[in-house]
Motif scaffolding. Structure first.
Motif, short mmCIF file in Angstrom:
data_model
loop_
_atom_site.label_atom_id
_atom_site.label_comp_id
_atom_site.label_asym_id
_atom_site.label_seq_id
_atom_site.Cartn_x
_atom_site.Cartn_y
_atom_site.Cartn_z
N UNK A 91 1.33 -29.06 -44.50
CA UNK A 91 0.68 -28.60 -43.28
C UNK A 91 1.63 -28.78 -42.10
N UNK A 92 1.75 -27.75 -41.27
CA UNK A 92 2.65 -27.78 -40.13
C UNK A 92 1.98 -27.16 -38.91
N UNK A 93 2.34 -27.64 -37.76
CA UNK A 93 1.84 -27.05 -36.51
C UNK A 93 2.51 -25.69 -36.31
N UNK A 94 1.71 -24.65 -36.06
CA UNK A 94 2.30 -23.34 -35.79
C UNK A 94 2.68 -23.29 -34.31
N UNK A 95 3.93 -23.52 -34.07
CA UNK A 95 4.50 -23.63 -32.73
C UNK A 95 5.57 -24.70 -32.80
N UNK A 96 6.83 -24.29 -32.83
CA UNK A 96 7.93 -25.20 -33.11
C UNK A 96 8.06 -26.28 -32.05
N UNK A 97 8.31 -27.51 -32.50
CA UNK A 97 8.57 -28.64 -31.63
C UNK A 97 9.99 -29.13 -31.91
N UNK A 98 10.98 -28.62 -31.17
CA UNK A 98 12.36 -29.07 -31.37
C UNK A 98 12.48 -30.58 -31.20
N UNK A 99 13.51 -31.16 -31.78
CA UNK A 99 13.66 -32.62 -31.75
C UNK A 99 13.85 -33.16 -30.34
N UNK A 100 14.30 -32.31 -29.42
CA UNK A 100 14.51 -32.79 -28.05
C UNK A 100 13.24 -32.69 -27.19
N UNK A 101 12.15 -32.12 -27.72
CA UNK A 101 10.92 -32.02 -26.95
C UNK A 101 10.33 -33.42 -26.70
N UNK A 102 9.90 -33.65 -25.48
CA UNK A 102 9.31 -34.94 -25.10
C UNK A 102 7.78 -34.93 -25.16
N UNK A 103 7.19 -33.72 -25.16
CA UNK A 103 5.74 -33.59 -25.26
C UNK A 103 5.42 -32.17 -25.70
N UNK A 104 4.13 -31.84 -25.81
CA UNK A 104 3.74 -30.52 -26.30
C UNK A 104 3.44 -29.53 -25.18
N UNK A 105 3.85 -29.84 -23.96
CA UNK A 105 3.61 -28.93 -22.85
C UNK A 105 4.50 -27.69 -22.98
N UNK A 106 4.12 -26.64 -22.26
CA UNK A 106 4.86 -25.38 -22.30
C UNK A 106 4.29 -24.44 -23.34
N UNK A 107 4.69 -23.18 -23.30
CA UNK A 107 4.18 -22.19 -24.26
C UNK A 107 4.54 -22.60 -25.69
N UNK A 108 3.62 -22.45 -26.63
CA UNK A 108 3.94 -22.78 -28.02
C UNK A 108 4.96 -21.79 -28.59
N UNK A 109 5.97 -22.31 -29.23
CA UNK A 109 7.04 -21.46 -29.77
C UNK A 109 6.64 -20.98 -31.16
N UNK A 110 5.66 -20.06 -31.20
CA UNK A 110 5.14 -19.62 -32.50
C UNK A 110 5.91 -18.43 -33.07
N UNK A 111 6.69 -17.76 -32.24
CA UNK A 111 7.58 -16.69 -32.70
C UNK A 111 8.99 -16.97 -32.21
N UNK A 112 9.99 -16.58 -33.00
CA UNK A 112 11.40 -16.70 -32.62
C UNK A 112 12.06 -15.33 -32.78
N UNK A 113 12.62 -14.82 -31.71
CA UNK A 113 13.23 -13.50 -31.74
C UNK A 113 14.52 -13.51 -32.56
#
Length: 220
Positions: A61-83
């Motif tokens: 199970x994974x969160x749909x919305x990427x959380x890069x290792x440098x993210x400090x929290x879950x604020x900001x638009x969820x990165x659910x697509x990558x161009x």
């Protein structure tokens, strides 16, 4: 783009689909499989397939919305697509593109067409079989998370939306999950599976994430 999708294949049927993927020599699913879902939205939990060096597919199970290792929290638009055009260079995705490529399995997804009467949702599926989307994964904030690659639309789907998820053909799957970054980059083009896609008008109730039932897939 893809902002809502459907995954009603579950249980042993889903495990069998993963086991049948090219290059997979076994499946481990410590969290089991999710129940059927008909309106999956960003930030919700989705099953992610990762294939290790021993060809074992891990279904987690994974969160749909990427959380890069440098993210400090879950604020900001969820990165659910990558161009696809920028995935290899954009700071949010470049590390995952190099070494953390996985797969998301879908039975179909929703797209909205702007008409004179407002936005009409469509349910899009493969002619036969499931859709296998190219994905990336990360473990920022000590959470497994994922995002789906998108490309410019293929000719067959451009009337509906100018973007299209990168659905992989069977002979592309091993190259995506196990190839070098350069080999994976060769696949960053409109999906060869696009010609197998079929669509139908969906129920407008799909616009609310609170609605999650099979009848959403059809307007009738």
């Amino acid at each position: 783009m893809c902002g809502r999708f459907v995954l009603f294949t579950s249980g042993q049927d889903l495990l069998d689909e993963v086991a049948a993927l090219p290059g997979v020599g076994g499946v481990e699913a410590p969290d089991g499989t999710p129940p059927p879902r008909y309106n999956i939205a960003p930030t919700q939990q989705v099953p992610l397939v990762r294939v290790d060096d021993s060809s074992v597919a891990h279904l987690d199970a994974a969160r749909w919305g990427l959380l890069p290792t440098w993210k400090k929290d879950e604020t900001g638009p969820p990165l659910f697509n990558a161009r696809a055009e920028t995935v290899a260079e954009k700071p949010s995705f470049r590390a995952a593109f190099k070494a953390k490529r996985g797969l998301m399995l879908l039975d179909g997804y929703y797209e909205w067409l702007t008409t004179d009467d407002g936005k009409q949702p469509y349910y899009v599926r493969r002619d036969t079989g499931m859709l296998v989307a190219a994905a990336l994964w990360e473990t920022g904030l000590s959470r497994l998370s994922t995002t789906m690659i998108t490309t410019a639309a293929a000719e067959e789907t451009a009337w509906l939306h100018h973007r299209l998820p990168l659905f992989l053909a069977a002979d592309e799957i091993e190259q995506w999950v196990g190839g070098s970054p350069e080999e994976a980059a060769e696949l960053l083009a409109p999906s060869r599976v696009a010609g197998e896609l079929r669509w139908q008008e969906a129920d407008k109730a799909v616009g609310s994430v609170r609605n999650d039932y099979a009848e959403l897939m059809s307007a009738n």
